[in-house]
Design a protein around this motif. Sequence first.
Motif, short mmCIF file in Angstrom:
data_model
loop_
_atom_site.label_atom_id
_atom_site.label_comp_id
_atom_site.label_asym_id
_atom_site.label_seq_id
_atom_site.Cartn_x
_atom_site.Cartn_y
_atom_site.Cartn_z
N GLN A 45 71.28 42.27 27.32
CA GLN A 45 71.92 41.23 26.52
C GLN A 45 70.91 40.19 26.03
O GLN A 45 69.78 40.11 26.52
CB GLN A 45 73.03 40.54 27.34
CG GLN A 45 74.17 41.47 27.71
CD GLN A 45 75.21 40.79 28.58
OE1 GLN A 45 74.89 40.14 29.57
NE2 GLN A 45 76.46 40.92 28.20
N THR A 84 65.93 37.19 26.04
CA THR A 84 66.56 38.31 26.75
C THR A 84 65.91 38.44 28.12
O THR A 84 64.72 38.15 28.28
CB THR A 84 66.45 39.62 25.93
OG1 THR A 84 67.28 40.62 26.52
CG2 THR A 84 65.02 40.13 25.88
N ASP A 103 65.96 42.64 17.00
CA ASP A 103 66.96 42.68 15.93
C ASP A 103 67.48 41.27 15.62
O ASP A 103 67.62 40.90 14.44
CB ASP A 103 68.14 43.57 16.33
CG ASP A 103 67.79 45.05 16.31
OD1 ASP A 103 66.76 45.42 15.70
OD2 ASP A 103 68.55 45.84 16.91
N SER A 104 67.75 40.51 16.66
CA SER A 104 68.29 39.16 16.47
C SER A 104 67.26 38.23 15.86
O SER A 104 67.60 37.36 15.04
CB SER A 104 68.79 38.60 17.80
OG SER A 104 69.85 39.38 18.31
N SER A 142 67.30 44.58 21.15
CA SER A 142 68.33 43.64 20.71
C SER A 142 67.72 42.28 20.37
O SER A 142 68.13 41.63 19.40
CB SER A 142 69.39 43.48 21.80
OG SER A 142 70.06 44.70 22.04
#
Length: 305
Positions: free
Chosen positions: A223, A235, A257-258, A254
């Motif tokens: 997450q 993260t 990507d963010s 992730s």
Amino acid sequence: MLRRAATIASKSFQTTSFTKQNIAAGFFTQQNQIRNYAPAQVQVEKGTVAVILSGCGYLDGSEITEAVSVMVHLSKKGYKLAFFAPDINQEETYDHLTKNVEKNEVRNIRTEASRITRQNVLRLDQFRPQAFEALIIPGGFGVAKNLSNYAENPTNFKIHPEVEKAIVSTHEAKIPIGMCCIAPVLAAKAIPQCSITLGDSDPSVTEHAKSYGANCVPKSTSQVVVDKDNKLVTTPAYMGKNPTAFEVFDGIGSMVDSVIELTGSKSDEDGEIDFGVLEEIAAKKIGMDKFTKMKEQFYGKPLSK
């Protein structure tokens, strides 16, 4: 014929994607150019992301799985990478087999970081945030020992001056920052009242970060926490509970990507692009008046003063 060419040129201009590289090149080349309007596949350059490393190896430098995960995810998406590290010696060097300190071993942080990158690692004092789309800092105990003295004094630690300058200047320039593992503790110290995660495996680190004013959100390895106001993404990576390497890889994916979602033109309240160092270059190259006129042509309106 002329009318048809003008129509094609107009449509081409409307569909052009203005990256920082496009804008820079357009402003500093002659406006009267011969253009080929034939259909073609155009490879869009996505720019370069800066990565700050703290050595090589999770006990005394950058965590290698995390660093490589950052490299793989960014390069897969078409971004170039520029690596930076402080050009100083480590305070401690560990034997990663025995987990003991090697008392007679002296290693340079920048030299050790180059073991990971397969390309040159630049001195951190050369870092200028306006040259990059984003800044990412992987974890590893090198963050707590080489980029700061958190390991020595967690309740009142100091960030290495070059590292602090890099983080603060990037934040002030509104350029996205990504951090994983223990690296977000640097953001807790350098970016007031930011929102971060330091995972869910070591509550003491989270409590320290809270004492600096950070809003800490427990998250699992896969997450992320996205602080849009501060353009900061964090993260847990290996600060999660018993993560596998694959889970760390996915979580960092992730994060990447963010971070990418937060990139793009850095705009002020009037909706104008912040050209950063290009302003200084323009003053020397063509003069500020001419540069301003070019910007007005680009926007199609007079700029506010």
